[in-house]
Design an enzyme around this catalytic site. Structure first.
Site, PDB file in Angstrom:
ATOM      1  CE  LYS A   1     -30.142 -40.407   5.480  1.00  0.00           C
ATOM      2  NZ  LYS A   1     -30.338 -38.946   5.376  1.00  0.00           N
ATOM      3  CG  ASN A   2     -32.069 -38.313   8.859  1.00  0.00           C
ATOM      4  OD1 ASN A   2     -31.207 -38.285   7.982  1.00  0.00           O
ATOM      5  ND2 ASN A   2     -33.365 -38.352   8.594  1.00  0.00           N
TER       6      ASN A   2
ATOM      7  CB  CYS B   1     -33.881 -30.534  -1.939  1.00  0.00           C
ATOM      8  SG  CYS B   1     -33.998 -32.253  -1.567  1.00  0.00           S
TER       9      CYS B   1
ATOM     10  NE  ARG C   1     -35.329 -30.926   2.626  1.00  0.00           N
ATOM     11  CZ  ARG C   1     -34.709 -32.091   2.756  1.00  0.00           C
ATOM     12  NH1 ARG C   1     -34.232 -32.699   1.699  1.00  0.00           N
ATOM     13  NH2 ARG C   1     -34.564 -32.652   3.935  1.00  0.00           N
TER      14      ARG C   1
ATOM     15  CG  ASP D   1     -37.405 -39.264   5.739  1.00  0.00           C
ATOM     16  OD1 ASP D   1     -37.773 -38.410   4.906  1.00  0.00           O
ATOM     17  OD2 ASP D   1     -36.412 -39.088   6.472  1.00  0.00           O
TER      18      ASP D   1
ATOM     19  NE  ARG E   1     -28.369 -38.421  -0.179  1.00  0.00           N
ATOM     20  CZ  ARG E   1     -29.373 -37.588   0.066  1.00  0.00           C
ATOM     21  NH1 ARG E   1     -30.272 -37.353  -0.844  1.00  0.00           N
ATOM     22  NH2 ARG E   1     -29.464 -36.981   1.233  1.00  0.00           N
TER      23      ARG E   1
END
Ligand code: UD1
Length: 432
Positions: free
Chosen positions: A22-23, A117, A122, A305, A397
Protein backbone atom coordinates in the site's frame (compact mmCIF):
# COMPACT_ATOMS: atom_id res chain seq x y z
CA UNK A 1 -20.72 0.44 9.66
CA UNK A 2 -19.29 -2.99 9.14
CA UNK A 3 -17.84 -5.26 11.77
CA UNK A 4 -15.90 -8.49 11.97
CA UNK A 5 -17.10 -11.34 14.09
CA UNK A 6 -14.48 -13.89 15.05
CA UNK A 7 -14.56 -17.10 17.00
CA UNK A 8 -11.06 -17.51 18.35
CA UNK A 9 -8.98 -20.46 19.40
CA UNK A 10 -8.21 -22.13 16.05
CA UNK A 11 -4.60 -22.27 14.78
CA UNK A 12 -4.17 -20.62 11.37
CA UNK A 13 -3.19 -23.27 8.82
CA UNK A 14 -2.40 -23.19 5.10
CA UNK A 15 -1.17 -20.66 2.55
CA UNK A 16 -1.85 -16.99 2.01
CA UNK A 17 -0.77 -14.73 -0.85
CA UNK A 18 0.37 -11.21 0.07
CA UNK A 19 -0.89 -8.22 -1.95
CA UNK A 20 1.09 -5.26 -3.29
CA UNK A 21 2.52 -2.73 -0.85
CA UNK A 22 0.00 0.00 0.00
CA UNK A 23 2.61 2.55 1.03
CA UNK A 24 4.61 2.02 -2.17
CA UNK A 25 1.44 2.19 -4.26
CA UNK A 26 0.47 5.58 -2.80
CA UNK A 27 3.77 7.16 -3.87
CA UNK A 28 3.75 5.39 -7.22
CA UNK A 29 0.20 6.41 -8.18
CA UNK A 30 0.98 10.04 -7.41
CA UNK A 31 4.20 9.77 -9.46
CA UNK A 32 2.26 8.24 -12.36
CA UNK A 33 0.64 11.60 -13.17
CA UNK A 34 4.06 13.12 -13.88
CA UNK A 35 4.10 11.94 -17.49
CA UNK A 36 1.49 12.76 -20.14
CA UNK A 37 1.60 9.20 -21.45
CA UNK A 38 -0.36 6.26 -20.07
CA UNK A 39 1.23 4.43 -17.16
CA UNK A 40 0.18 0.90 -16.21
CA UNK A 41 0.56 -0.11 -12.56
CA UNK A 42 0.11 -3.71 -11.55
CA UNK A 43 0.00 -5.63 -8.23
CA UNK A 44 -1.95 -2.75 -6.79
CA UNK A 45 -3.53 -3.64 -3.43
CA UNK A 46 -7.30 -3.53 -3.59
CA UNK A 47 -7.76 -1.40 -0.47
CA UNK A 48 -9.67 1.71 0.54
CA UNK A 49 -6.68 4.12 0.65
CA UNK A 50 -5.82 3.35 -2.97
CA UNK A 51 -9.41 3.93 -4.06
CA UNK A 52 -9.41 7.36 -2.41
CA UNK A 53 -6.08 8.40 -3.95
CA UNK A 54 -7.30 7.34 -7.39
CA UNK A 55 -10.41 9.49 -6.86
CA UNK A 56 -8.17 12.45 -5.98
CA UNK A 57 -6.14 11.82 -9.15
CA UNK A 58 -9.34 11.68 -11.21
CA UNK A 59 -10.60 14.87 -9.63
CA UNK A 60 -7.66 16.87 -11.05
CA UNK A 61 -8.60 15.63 -14.51
CA UNK A 62 -6.24 12.66 -15.00
CA UNK A 63 -7.75 9.65 -16.72
CA UNK A 64 -7.92 6.64 -14.44
CA UNK A 65 -8.92 3.27 -15.82
CA UNK A 66 -9.16 0.46 -13.29
CA UNK A 67 -8.44 -2.54 -15.55
CA UNK A 68 -9.19 -4.80 -12.60
CA UNK A 69 -8.91 -4.44 -8.86
CA UNK A 70 -5.13 -4.89 -8.96
CA UNK A 71 -4.28 -3.04 -12.18
CA UNK A 72 -4.76 0.58 -13.16
CA UNK A 73 -3.96 2.74 -16.18
CA UNK A 74 -3.33 6.41 -15.45
CA UNK A 75 -2.95 9.15 -17.99
CA UNK A 76 -1.78 12.54 -16.72
CA UNK A 77 -2.36 14.16 -20.11
CA UNK A 78 -5.79 15.47 -19.20
CA UNK A 79 -4.92 17.18 -15.93
CA UNK A 80 -6.68 20.54 -15.71
CA UNK A 81 -6.24 21.44 -12.04
CA UNK A 82 -3.45 21.42 -9.49
CA UNK A 83 -5.75 21.67 -6.47
CA UNK A 84 -6.38 18.77 -4.10
CA UNK A 85 -9.35 19.35 -1.79
CA UNK A 86 -9.53 18.64 1.93
CA UNK A 87 -12.08 15.91 1.21
CA UNK A 88 -9.25 13.62 0.03
CA UNK A 89 -6.54 14.66 2.48
CA UNK A 90 -8.98 14.09 5.33
CA UNK A 91 -9.50 10.50 4.23
CA UNK A 92 -5.91 9.76 3.37
CA UNK A 93 -2.89 11.85 4.30
CA UNK A 94 -0.76 10.42 1.52
CA UNK A 95 -2.79 12.46 -1.01
CA UNK A 96 -0.08 15.00 -0.16
CA UNK A 97 2.25 13.10 -2.50
CA UNK A 98 0.34 14.91 -5.23
CA UNK A 99 1.96 18.10 -3.93
CA UNK A 100 5.45 16.85 -4.85
CA UNK A 101 4.24 15.27 -8.10
CA UNK A 102 2.31 18.36 -9.33
CA UNK A 103 5.03 20.75 -8.21
CA UNK A 104 7.63 18.69 -10.09
CA UNK A 105 5.54 18.50 -13.26
CA UNK A 106 3.71 21.85 -13.37
CA UNK A 107 5.81 23.86 -10.86
CA UNK A 108 2.68 24.62 -8.87
CA UNK A 109 0.29 22.79 -6.61
CA UNK A 110 -2.27 23.55 -3.95
CA UNK A 111 -3.13 20.81 -1.53
CA UNK A 112 -5.19 20.86 1.66
CA UNK A 113 -3.04 20.68 4.76
CA UNK A 114 -3.37 17.31 6.46
CA UNK A 115 -5.00 17.63 9.85
CA UNK A 116 -4.30 15.73 13.05
CA UNK A 117 -4.15 12.01 12.91
CA UNK A 118 -5.15 9.46 15.46
CA UNK A 119 -1.65 8.02 15.84
CA UNK A 120 -0.18 11.38 16.86
CA UNK A 121 0.86 14.74 15.56
CA UNK A 122 2.29 14.38 12.07
CA UNK A 123 3.98 17.58 10.96
CA UNK A 124 5.06 18.11 7.35
CA UNK A 125 7.77 20.71 7.99
CA UNK A 126 10.42 18.53 6.34
CA UNK A 127 8.41 18.25 3.12
CA UNK A 128 8.05 22.04 3.03
CA UNK A 129 11.72 22.59 3.83
CA UNK A 130 12.61 20.37 0.87
CA UNK A 131 10.30 22.17 -1.59
CA UNK A 132 11.67 25.53 -0.48
CA UNK A 133 15.25 24.33 -0.89
CA UNK A 134 14.34 23.44 -4.48
CA UNK A 135 13.30 27.06 -5.01
CA UNK A 136 9.55 26.84 -4.49
CA UNK A 137 7.75 29.43 -2.48
CA UNK A 138 5.38 27.74 -0.07
CA UNK A 139 2.54 29.47 1.75
CA UNK A 140 -0.13 28.13 4.01
CA UNK A 141 -3.49 29.90 3.78
CA UNK A 142 -7.08 28.89 4.49
CA UNK A 143 -6.01 25.35 5.36
CA UNK A 144 -4.21 24.85 2.06
CA UNK A 145 -0.50 24.57 1.24
CA UNK A 146 0.34 26.33 -1.97
CA UNK A 147 3.71 25.71 -3.56
CA UNK A 148 4.90 27.38 -6.73
CA UNK A 149 8.12 28.15 -8.54
CA UNK A 150 9.23 29.62 -11.87
CA UNK A 151 11.62 26.75 -11.97
CA UNK A 152 12.88 24.15 -9.51
CA UNK A 153 16.63 23.92 -9.05
CA UNK A 154 18.48 20.97 -7.52
CA UNK A 155 19.78 21.52 -4.00
CA UNK A 156 21.51 19.90 -1.03
CA UNK A 157 18.87 19.00 1.54
CA UNK A 158 19.43 17.44 4.95
CA UNK A 159 16.32 16.01 6.60
CA UNK A 160 16.18 16.74 10.35
CA UNK A 161 14.08 13.63 10.94
CA UNK A 162 14.04 10.41 8.97
CA UNK A 163 10.71 10.68 7.19
CA UNK A 164 9.22 8.33 4.61
CA UNK A 165 6.74 10.96 3.44
CA UNK A 166 9.29 13.79 3.12
CA UNK A 167 11.80 11.55 1.34
CA UNK A 168 9.20 10.49 -1.26
CA UNK A 169 7.62 13.93 -1.68
CA UNK A 170 10.94 15.72 -2.18
CA UNK A 171 12.14 12.97 -4.52
CA UNK A 172 9.01 13.48 -6.65
CA UNK A 173 9.57 17.22 -7.02
CA UNK A 174 13.36 16.98 -7.43
CA UNK A 175 13.29 14.46 -10.26
CA UNK A 176 11.95 17.19 -12.58
CA UNK A 177 14.13 20.02 -11.19
CA UNK A 178 17.10 21.51 -13.05
CA UNK A 179 20.40 20.02 -11.89
CA UNK A 180 21.20 17.62 -9.07
CA UNK A 181 19.59 17.27 -5.66
CA UNK A 182 21.39 15.53 -2.82
CA UNK A 183 18.95 14.41 -0.17
CA UNK A 184 20.56 13.32 3.11
CA UNK A 185 19.27 11.41 6.13
CA UNK A 186 16.60 9.80 4.00
CA UNK A 187 14.17 7.02 4.89
CA UNK A 188 15.33 3.61 3.65
CA UNK A 189 12.00 1.74 3.70
CA UNK A 190 11.38 -0.73 0.85
CA UNK A 191 8.48 1.44 -0.36
CA UNK A 192 10.83 4.43 -0.74
CA UNK A 193 13.05 2.26 -2.95
CA UNK A 194 10.04 1.06 -4.93
CA UNK A 195 8.89 4.62 -5.66
CA UNK A 196 12.45 5.49 -6.79
CA UNK A 197 12.55 2.40 -9.02
CA UNK A 198 9.20 3.35 -10.50
CA UNK A 199 10.37 6.92 -11.22
CA UNK A 200 13.57 5.56 -12.79
CA UNK A 201 11.47 3.31 -15.00
CA UNK A 202 9.80 6.55 -16.20
CA UNK A 203 13.20 8.01 -17.10
CA UNK A 204 14.12 9.71 -13.82
CA UNK A 205 17.72 9.58 -12.64
CA UNK A 206 17.65 8.64 -8.95
CA UNK A 207 20.54 6.86 -7.26
CA UNK A 208 21.01 5.68 -3.70
CA UNK A 209 17.40 4.98 -2.69
CA UNK A 210 17.57 2.52 0.22
CA UNK A 211 20.61 4.29 1.68
CA UNK A 212 21.01 7.47 3.76
CA UNK A 213 21.79 9.63 0.73
CA UNK A 214 19.74 9.88 -2.43
CA UNK A 215 21.13 11.68 -5.49
CA UNK A 216 18.57 12.91 -7.98
CA UNK A 217 19.59 14.33 -11.34
CA UNK A 218 16.64 16.26 -12.70
CA UNK A 219 15.23 15.42 -16.12
CA UNK A 220 13.01 17.51 -18.35
CA UNK A 221 10.43 14.87 -19.12
CA UNK A 222 9.29 11.53 -17.80
CA UNK A 223 7.86 8.84 -20.06
CA UNK A 224 5.19 6.13 -19.66
CA UNK A 225 6.02 2.82 -18.06
CA UNK A 226 4.53 -0.46 -16.91
CA UNK A 227 5.34 -1.38 -13.35
CA UNK A 228 4.53 -4.03 -10.76
CA UNK A 229 4.48 -2.99 -7.09
CA UNK A 230 6.51 -4.89 -4.45
CA UNK A 231 4.71 -7.08 -1.89
CA UNK A 232 3.42 -5.47 1.29
CA UNK A 233 5.89 -5.89 4.14
CA UNK A 234 3.30 -4.99 6.80
CA UNK A 235 0.54 -7.25 5.49
CA UNK A 236 3.08 -10.10 5.43
CA UNK A 237 4.26 -9.24 8.94
CA UNK A 238 0.66 -9.19 10.20
CA UNK A 239 0.06 -12.74 8.92
CA UNK A 240 3.40 -13.83 10.43
CA UNK A 241 2.37 -12.58 13.86
CA UNK A 242 -1.14 -14.03 13.48
CA UNK A 243 0.31 -17.45 12.59
CA UNK A 244 2.67 -17.38 15.58
CA UNK A 245 0.07 -16.13 18.06
CA UNK A 246 -2.51 -18.77 17.09
CA UNK A 247 0.05 -21.63 17.29
CA UNK A 248 -0.51 -22.00 13.57
CA UNK A 249 1.56 -23.08 10.59
CA UNK A 250 1.25 -20.70 7.63
CA UNK A 251 3.10 -20.36 4.34
CA UNK A 252 3.07 -16.66 3.48
CA UNK A 253 3.63 -16.31 -0.27
CA UNK A 254 4.65 -13.44 -2.56
CA UNK A 255 6.97 -11.71 -0.08
CA UNK A 256 10.54 -10.41 -0.13
CA UNK A 257 11.97 -12.18 2.95
CA UNK A 258 14.74 -9.57 3.32
CA UNK A 259 12.11 -6.89 3.99
CA UNK A 260 10.81 -9.00 6.87
CA UNK A 261 14.15 -9.44 8.69
CA UNK A 262 13.28 -7.30 11.73
CA UNK A 263 9.94 -9.09 12.16
CA UNK A 264 11.51 -12.52 11.66
CA UNK A 265 14.18 -11.74 14.27
CA UNK A 266 11.54 -10.85 16.87
CA UNK A 267 9.46 -13.94 16.09
CA UNK A 268 12.53 -16.13 16.58
CA UNK A 269 13.17 -14.43 19.92
CA UNK A 270 9.57 -15.21 20.84
CA UNK A 271 10.14 -18.90 20.10
CA UNK A 272 8.37 -19.18 16.72
CA UNK A 273 9.91 -21.04 13.79
CA UNK A 274 10.46 -19.00 10.64
CA UNK A 275 11.62 -20.67 7.46
CA UNK A 276 12.73 -18.36 4.64
CA UNK A 277 12.15 -19.48 1.06
CA UNK A 278 12.83 -17.53 -2.16
CA UNK A 279 9.63 -15.52 -2.17
CA UNK A 280 7.81 -16.92 0.84
CA UNK A 281 8.17 -17.42 4.57
CA UNK A 282 6.68 -20.22 6.62
CA UNK A 283 5.84 -19.38 10.23
CA UNK A 284 5.02 -21.93 12.90
CA UNK A 285 3.91 -20.87 16.36
CA UNK A 286 5.12 -22.61 19.50
CA UNK A 287 2.78 -23.99 22.19
CA UNK A 288 3.42 -20.76 24.14
CA UNK A 289 5.12 -17.65 22.81
CA UNK A 290 7.99 -16.23 24.84
CA UNK A 291 8.28 -12.58 25.86
CA UNK A 292 10.66 -10.07 24.27
CA UNK A 293 11.35 -6.35 24.07
CA UNK A 294 10.60 -4.34 20.94
CA UNK A 295 11.57 -0.81 19.95
CA UNK A 296 10.23 0.72 16.75
CA UNK A 297 12.75 2.44 14.48
CA UNK A 298 13.00 3.54 10.86
CA UNK A 299 13.88 0.73 8.43
CA UNK A 300 15.80 -1.58 8.77
CA UNK A 301 14.65 -1.28 12.41
CA UNK A 302 11.40 -2.75 13.66
CA UNK A 303 8.47 -1.07 11.82
CA UNK A 304 6.10 1.11 13.83
CA UNK A 305 3.34 -0.28 11.59
CA UNK A 306 3.94 -3.72 13.17
CA UNK A 307 3.99 -2.49 16.76
CA UNK A 308 0.29 -3.08 17.66
CA UNK A 309 0.14 -6.56 16.07
CA UNK A 310 3.30 -7.59 17.94
CA UNK A 311 1.91 -6.29 21.22
CA UNK A 312 -1.27 -8.35 20.66
CA UNK A 313 0.81 -11.51 20.27
CA UNK A 314 2.95 -10.63 23.30
CA UNK A 315 -0.23 -10.20 25.35
CA UNK A 316 -0.51 -14.01 25.41
CA UNK A 317 3.21 -14.76 25.83
CA UNK A 318 4.90 -16.06 28.95
CA UNK A 319 6.63 -13.30 30.90
CA UNK A 320 6.92 -9.55 30.64
CA UNK A 321 7.66 -7.61 27.44
CA UNK A 322 8.37 -3.94 26.90
CA UNK A 323 7.26 -2.39 23.61
CA UNK A 324 8.69 1.06 22.96
CA UNK A 325 7.25 3.32 20.27
CA UNK A 326 9.77 5.85 19.04
CA UNK A 327 8.14 7.12 15.82
CA UNK A 328 4.60 8.22 16.71
CA UNK A 329 3.49 9.40 20.14
CA UNK A 330 -0.05 8.06 20.19
CA UNK A 331 0.15 4.53 18.96
CA UNK A 332 -1.17 2.66 21.97
CA UNK A 333 -4.87 3.27 21.35
CA UNK A 334 -5.50 -0.45 21.07
CA UNK A 335 -4.34 -1.05 24.65
CA UNK A 336 -7.71 -0.23 26.24
CA UNK A 337 -9.44 -2.50 23.73
CA UNK A 338 -7.00 -5.37 24.40
CA UNK A 339 -7.50 -4.84 28.13
CA UNK A 340 -11.22 -5.42 27.59
CA UNK A 341 -10.20 -8.82 26.23
CA UNK A 342 -8.21 -9.61 29.38
CA UNK A 343 -4.73 -8.41 28.38
CA UNK A 344 -2.50 -6.98 31.09
CA UNK A 345 -0.81 -3.92 29.57
CA UNK A 346 0.31 -0.71 31.22
CA UNK A 347 1.41 2.29 29.15
CA UNK A 348 4.14 4.48 30.61
CA UNK A 349 5.29 7.30 28.37
CA UNK A 350 6.16 5.82 25.01
CA UNK A 351 6.40 2.24 26.31
CA UNK A 352 3.83 -0.46 26.89
CA UNK A 353 4.66 -2.96 29.58
CA UNK A 354 2.94 -6.22 28.76
CA UNK A 355 2.50 -9.01 31.28
CA UNK A 356 1.60 -12.07 29.26
CA UNK A 357 -1.64 -13.81 30.29
CA UNK A 358 -2.73 -17.42 29.71
CA UNK A 359 -5.40 -16.39 27.23
CA UNK A 360 -7.63 -13.56 26.12
CA UNK A 361 -11.41 -13.67 26.11
CA UNK A 362 -13.59 -12.39 23.28
CA UNK A 363 -15.34 -9.02 23.65
CA UNK A 364 -16.89 -6.25 21.58
CA UNK A 365 -14.08 -3.86 20.60
CA UNK A 366 -13.47 -1.05 18.14
CA UNK A 367 -10.64 -0.65 15.61
CA UNK A 368 -9.19 2.77 16.45
CA UNK A 369 -6.89 2.87 13.42
CA UNK A 370 -5.53 0.62 10.68
CA UNK A 371 -2.74 -1.32 12.44
CA UNK A 372 -4.45 -1.23 15.83
CA UNK A 373 -7.41 -2.85 14.10
CA UNK A 374 -5.17 -5.61 12.73
CA UNK A 375 -3.87 -6.17 16.26
CA UNK A 376 -7.43 -6.65 17.51
CA UNK A 377 -8.07 -9.20 14.76
CA UNK A 378 -5.02 -11.17 15.95
CA UNK A 379 -6.31 -10.93 19.52
CA UNK A 380 -9.75 -12.12 18.36
CA UNK A 381 -8.22 -15.11 16.54
CA UNK A 382 -6.42 -16.11 19.74
CA UNK A 383 -9.16 -15.35 22.27
CA UNK A 384 -11.58 -17.78 23.75
CA UNK A 385 -15.11 -17.18 22.46
CA UNK A 386 -16.50 -14.47 20.19
CA UNK A 387 -14.93 -11.12 19.41
CA UNK A 388 -16.75 -8.41 17.49
CA UNK A 389 -14.57 -5.70 15.98
CA UNK A 390 -16.34 -2.52 15.01
CA UNK A 391 -15.13 0.13 12.54
CA UNK A 392 -13.52 -2.35 10.16
CA UNK A 393 -13.35 0.43 7.56
CA UNK A 394 -10.15 1.42 9.37
CA UNK A 395 -8.71 -2.05 8.74
CA UNK A 396 -9.86 -2.09 5.12
CA UNK A 397 -7.74 1.01 4.48
CA UNK A 398 -4.73 -1.27 4.24
CA UNK A 399 -5.67 -4.97 4.11
CA UNK A 400 -7.06 -6.50 0.92
CA UNK A 401 -9.77 -9.10 1.53
CA UNK A 402 -8.52 -9.53 5.10
CA UNK A 403 -11.38 -11.70 6.34
CA UNK A 404 -11.35 -13.81 3.16
CA UNK A 405 -7.60 -14.44 3.43
CA UNK A 406 -8.07 -15.45 7.08
CA UNK A 407 -11.00 -17.72 6.18
CA UNK A 408 -8.62 -19.40 3.71
CA UNK A 409 -6.37 -20.13 6.69
CA UNK A 410 -9.17 -21.90 8.53
CA UNK A 411 -10.14 -18.96 10.76
CA UNK A 412 -13.72 -18.50 11.86
CA UNK A 413 -14.23 -14.87 10.86
CA UNK A 414 -16.91 -13.05 8.93
CA UNK A 415 -17.65 -9.49 7.91
CA UNK A 416 -21.10 -8.34 8.84
CA UNK A 417 -22.74 -5.12 7.78
CA UNK A 418 -23.95 -2.93 10.59
CA UNK A 419 -25.16 -4.78 13.64
CA UNK A 420 -27.07 -7.34 11.68
CA UNK A 421 -28.15 -9.44 14.67
CA UNK A 422 -29.45 -12.14 12.37
CA UNK A 423 -26.06 -12.51 10.65
CA UNK A 424 -24.28 -12.63 14.01
CA UNK A 425 -26.66 -15.34 15.21
CA UNK A 426 -26.15 -17.28 11.96
CA UNK A 427 -22.35 -17.07 12.32
CA UNK A 428 -22.50 -18.32 15.90
CA UNK A 429 -24.81 -21.15 14.87
CA UNK A 430 -22.46 -22.12 12.02
CA UNK A 431 -19.21 -22.19 14.02
CA UNK A 432 -20.77 -23.60 17.18
C1 UD1 B 1 4.78 6.53 6.60
C2 UD1 B 1 3.80 5.42 6.42
C3 UD1 B 1 3.27 4.96 7.77
C4 UD1 B 1 4.41 4.62 8.68
C5 UD1 B 1 5.44 5.73 8.75
C6 UD1 B 1 6.69 5.36 9.51
C7 UD1 B 1 2.90 5.88 4.25
C8 UD1 B 1 1.72 6.34 3.46
N1 UD1 B 1 2.72 5.88 5.57
O1 UD1 B 1 4.07 7.62 7.20
O2 UD1 B 1 2.43 3.83 7.55
O3 UD1 B 1 3.92 4.37 9.98
O4 UD1 B 1 5.84 6.12 7.43
O5 UD1 B 1 7.29 4.24 8.94
O6 UD1 B 1 3.91 5.49 3.71
N2 UD1 B 1 7.99 14.01 10.77
C9 UD1 B 1 8.31 15.33 11.05
N3 UD1 B 1 8.25 16.24 10.02
C10 UD1 B 1 7.90 15.89 8.75
C11 UD1 B 1 7.59 14.55 8.46
C12 UD1 B 1 7.65 13.63 9.50
O7 UD1 B 1 8.62 15.69 12.19
O8 UD1 B 1 7.89 16.77 7.88
C13 UD1 B 1 8.07 12.99 11.85
C14 UD1 B 1 6.71 12.32 12.15
O9 UD1 B 1 5.98 13.08 13.07
C15 UD1 B 1 7.17 11.00 12.72
C16 UD1 B 1 8.44 10.69 11.94
O10 UD1 B 1 8.87 11.93 11.38
O11 UD1 B 1 7.48 11.12 14.09
C17 UD1 B 1 8.28 9.69 10.83
O12 UD1 B 1 7.20 10.06 10.00
P1 UD1 B 1 7.14 9.69 8.45
O13 UD1 B 1 8.20 8.70 8.14
O14 UD1 B 1 7.09 10.95 7.67
O15 UD1 B 1 5.74 8.98 8.36
P2 UD1 B 1 4.70 9.09 7.17
O16 UD1 B 1 5.40 9.26 5.88
O17 UD1 B 1 3.61 10.02 7.56
Amino acid sequence: MDQYIIKGGKPLQGEVVISGAKNAALGILAAAIMTDGTVVVDNLPCVRDIKVLLQAIEQIGAKVERVDCNTVKISGNYIDSVVIDYEFIRKIRASYYLLGALLGKYKRAKVALPGGCNIGSRPIDQHIKGFEALGASVKIEHGMIEASADKLVGSHIYLDVVSVGATINIMLAACMAEGTTILENTAKEPHVVDVANFLNSMGADIKGAGTDIIRIKGVEKLHPTEYSIIPDQIEAGTFMLAAAATKGDVLIKNVIPKHLDAITAKLLEMGATVEELDDAVRVKGPEKLGSTHVKTLPYPGFPTDMQPQTAAALAVSSGTSIVTESIFENRFKYVDELSRMGASIKVEGNSAIIDGVDNLTGAIVRAPDLRAGAALVIAGLVAEGYTQIEQVENIERGYENFEKKLQGLNADIEKISGDDEKAIKKFKFKVG
